[in-house]
Design an enzyme around this catalytic site. Structure first.
Site, PDB file in Angstrom:
ATOM      1  N   LYS A 156       0.820  -1.218   0.000  1.00  0.00           N
ATOM      2  CA  LYS A 156       0.000   0.000   0.000  1.00  0.00           C
ATOM      3  C   LYS A 156       0.854   1.268   0.000  1.00  0.00           C
ATOM      4  O   LYS A 156       0.572   2.211  -0.737  1.00  0.00           O
ATOM      5  CB  LYS A 156      -0.928   0.001   1.222  1.00  0.00           C
ATOM      6  CG  LYS A 156      -2.042  -1.021   1.152  1.00  0.00           C
ATOM      7  CD  LYS A 156      -2.932  -0.932   2.376  1.00  0.00           C
ATOM      8  CE  LYS A 156      -4.080  -1.938   2.301  1.00  0.00           C
ATOM      9  NZ  LYS A 156      -4.940  -1.868   3.520  1.00  0.00           N
ATOM     10  N   ILE A 157       1.872   1.292   0.864  1.00  0.00           N
ATOM     11  CA  ILE A 157       2.717   2.485   0.939  1.00  0.00           C
ATOM     12  C   ILE A 157       3.406   2.716  -0.392  1.00  0.00           C
ATOM     13  O   ILE A 157       3.425   3.833  -0.920  1.00  0.00           O
ATOM     14  CB  ILE A 157       3.753   2.337   2.071  1.00  0.00           C
ATOM     15  CG1 ILE A 157       3.058   2.286   3.434  1.00  0.00           C
ATOM     16  CG2 ILE A 157       4.773   3.472   2.027  1.00  0.00           C
ATOM     17  CD1 ILE A 157       3.961   1.895   4.572  1.00  0.00           C
ATOM     18  N   PRO A 209       8.657  -5.278   4.341  1.00  0.00           N
ATOM     19  CA  PRO A 209       8.790  -5.666   5.748  1.00  0.00           C
ATOM     20  C   PRO A 209      10.131  -6.341   6.006  1.00  0.00           C
ATOM     21  O   PRO A 209      10.816  -6.778   5.077  1.00  0.00           O
ATOM     22  CB  PRO A 209       7.629  -6.649   5.946  1.00  0.00           C
ATOM     23  CG  PRO A 209       7.415  -7.240   4.594  1.00  0.00           C
ATOM     24  CD  PRO A 209       7.701  -6.134   3.617  1.00  0.00           C
ATOM     25  N   THR A 235      12.616   3.814   4.494  1.00  0.00           N
ATOM     26  CA  THR A 235      11.597   4.165   5.477  1.00  0.00           C
ATOM     27  C   THR A 235      10.892   2.898   5.967  1.00  0.00           C
ATOM     28  O   THR A 235       9.796   2.963   6.524  1.00  0.00           O
ATOM     29  CB  THR A 235      10.559   5.144   4.896  1.00  0.00           C
ATOM     30  OG1 THR A 235      10.033   4.606   3.673  1.00  0.00           O
ATOM     31  CG2 THR A 235      11.189   6.494   4.624  1.00  0.00           C
ATOM     32  N   ARG A 237      12.457  -0.816   7.495  1.00  0.00           N
ATOM     33  CA  ARG A 237      13.046  -1.302   8.738  1.00  0.00           C
ATOM     34  C   ARG A 237      14.562  -1.174   8.635  1.00  0.00           C
ATOM     35  O   ARG A 237      15.151  -1.418   7.586  1.00  0.00           O
ATOM     36  CB  ARG A 237      12.649  -2.765   9.005  1.00  0.00           C
ATOM     37  CG  ARG A 237      11.190  -2.969   9.378  1.00  0.00           C
ATOM     38  CD  ARG A 237      10.907  -2.408  10.773  1.00  0.00           C
ATOM     39  NE  ARG A 237       9.514  -2.609  11.180  1.00  0.00           N
ATOM     40  CZ  ARG A 237       8.560  -1.710  11.020  1.00  0.00           C
ATOM     41  NH1 ARG A 237       8.830  -0.550  10.437  1.00  0.00           N
ATOM     42  NH2 ARG A 237       7.322  -1.953  11.436  1.00  0.00           N
ATOM     43  N   ASP A 261      15.311   6.855   7.552  1.00  0.00           N
ATOM     44  CA  ASP A 261      14.409   7.193   8.648  1.00  0.00           C
ATOM     45  C   ASP A 261      14.396   6.087   9.686  1.00  0.00           C
ATOM     46  O   ASP A 261      13.760   6.224  10.730  1.00  0.00           O
ATOM     47  CB  ASP A 261      12.985   7.433   8.118  1.00  0.00           C
ATOM     48  CG  ASP A 261      12.053   7.947   9.201  1.00  0.00           C
ATOM     49  OD1 ASP A 261      12.395   8.977   9.824  1.00  0.00           O
ATOM     50  OD2 ASP A 261      11.005   7.325   9.441  1.00  0.00           O
ATOM     51  N   GLU A 266      18.493   1.443  16.317  1.00  0.00           N
ATOM     52  CA  GLU A 266      17.897   2.736  16.641  1.00  0.00           C
ATOM     53  C   GLU A 266      17.298   2.822  18.035  1.00  0.00           C
ATOM     54  O   GLU A 266      17.090   3.925  18.558  1.00  0.00           O
ATOM     55  CB  GLU A 266      16.806   3.079  15.622  1.00  0.00           C
ATOM     56  CG  GLU A 266      15.583   2.196  15.692  1.00  0.00           C
ATOM     57  CD  GLU A 266      14.516   2.585  14.667  1.00  0.00           C
ATOM     58  OE1 GLU A 266      13.377   2.806  15.075  1.00  0.00           O
ATOM     59  OE2 GLU A 266      14.850   2.674  13.463  1.00  0.00           O
ATOM     60  N   HIS A 298      12.933   8.070  12.715  1.00  0.00           N
ATOM     61  CA  HIS A 298      11.752   7.204  12.581  1.00  0.00           C
ATOM     62  C   HIS A 298      10.463   8.039  12.661  1.00  0.00           C
ATOM     63  O   HIS A 298       9.536   7.708  13.406  1.00  0.00           O
ATOM     64  CB  HIS A 298      11.751   6.128  13.670  1.00  0.00           C
ATOM     65  CG  HIS A 298      10.983   4.896  13.281  1.00  0.00           C
ATOM     66  ND1 HIS A 298      11.393   3.621  13.607  1.00  0.00           N
ATOM     67  CD2 HIS A 298       9.827   4.734  12.596  1.00  0.00           C
ATOM     68  CE1 HIS A 298      10.522   2.738  13.145  1.00  0.00           C
ATOM     69  NE2 HIS A 298       9.565   3.397  12.528  1.00  0.00           N
TER      70      HIS A 298
END
Length: 334
Positions: A156-157, A209, A235, A237, A261, A266, A298
């Site tokens: 979707k993104i 993912p 953006t 993982r 990001d 992190e 993030h």
């Protein structure tokens, strides 16, 4: 009848504001903690059947055992990812729910922002002019028009990002292990294999993912296959990229720019103010030193619409659990 007690970990001021605003319609007694959930803080769950945690909490075997012993019945994650949870160690002693989606537009739009900022050096220009230096030396970029953008992960993104990219007149190619050719035809992009994507793309965006198959997919070997001067934007993982290999690619000038990001390690830094401390992570420190690397904390998801959706879904997940309803956002422990 007493209110249901919920313990929230790793809460920032904006989290508290949203949960207080949208929690008014629920019979909840919410306790907010700034500390992260870990073995050291898990003892605070005593007296709470419901715990709400976030992506950078450490939910390992030791933490899980303490939570279970304290009678926790539901762990409500206010995020999509659950890589930080040792699901195998829960052993169905309590349930886990998450927020699978909130605002794909927020991440897609932010990804485009990183691409534009890196290409046109907007972040560097801002810093320079703030100091009264109006020189544009070193700020030359390139037209996105007719450049090739490679998208890894066409969900979707990515599909929203592709629509945005097509508005700039770019050629978009994508890789996905489960290609949807109908969507590709509708949006005007082409599915290719990874080697072709690495070879042809001027810009590569990671929108997939983190799985055992995708971990460190950007590494020395894959970087060698890319165009000289390629831009890499992540953006997704942090562990999609081998950070040490990324540093080498930047040093060798094989990688022309990187927008991150997310970062593999992190959890000790992102979302926190470390401005008065030394960055002890040598790789993160090295990445921050490159003029052609843009790192943000993030925040790609961080819009009012996204945080509202996260808050509402989290609260509804908890209410559904209390009502004995089907948990549509439950994380399988199999």
């Amino acid at each position: 009848m007493s209110k249901t007690k919920i313990l929230f970990y790793d809460i920032k001021n904006y989290d508290k504001d949203f949960f207080k605003k949208y929690g008014n319609g629920y019979d909840f007694d919410m306790t907010f903690l700034k500390v992260k959930l870990s073995e050291e803080t898990a003892s605070l769950t005593k007296g709470f059947e419901i715990v709400c945690a976030f992506a950078n909490d450490t939910i390992d075997k030791a933490t899980i055992n303490i939570m279970a012993e304290n009678g926790v019945k539901l762990l409500a994650m206010r995020c999509a990812g659950f890589n930080n949870i040792s699901l195998a160690d829960i052993k169905n002693r309590f349930k886990v729910v998450r927020v699978p989606a909130y605002s794909p537009h927020s991440i897609a739009e932010y990804t485009m922002g990183l691409i534009l900022s890196l290409n046109r050096k907007i972040h560097k220009a801002y810093a320079r002019t703030r100091e009264g230096n109006f020189s544009i030396d070193g700020f030359i970029g390139y037209d996105l028009y007719q450049k090739t953008v490679g998208i890894i992960g066409a969900g979707k993104i990515a599909q929203i990002l592709i629509k945005i990219l097509k508005g700039f007149g770019t050629k978009v190619i994508a890789y996905d292990p489960y290609p949807n050719y109908k969507v590709a035809e509708e949006l005007g992009f082409e599915f290719v294999d990874l080697d072709t994507l690495y070879k042809e793309a001027n810009i590569i965006s990671l929108n997939c993912p983190l799985t055992p198959e995708t971990k460190y997919m950007i590494n020395r070997r894959s970087i060698e296959k890319m165009k000289p001067g390629v831009m890499i934007v992540n953006t997704g993982r942090g562990a999609l990229i081998d950070s040490a290999d990324l540093v080498e690619g930047l040093k060798e000038k094989k990688i022309g720019a990187a927008g991150l990001d997310v970062y593999e390690e992190e959890e000790d830094y992102f979302f926190e103010d470390k401005s008065t401390q030394v960055i002890e992570d040598d790789i993160l420190g090295r990445l921050l030193s490159f003029h052609n690397v843009l790192i943000t904390s993030h925040q790609a998801y961080f819009t009012e619409e996204a945080v509202e959706a996260i808050t509402k879904t989290t609260l509804q997940n908890i209410q559904d659990f209390l009502d004995g309803k089907e948990l549509i956002n439950e994380v399988s422990q199999k």
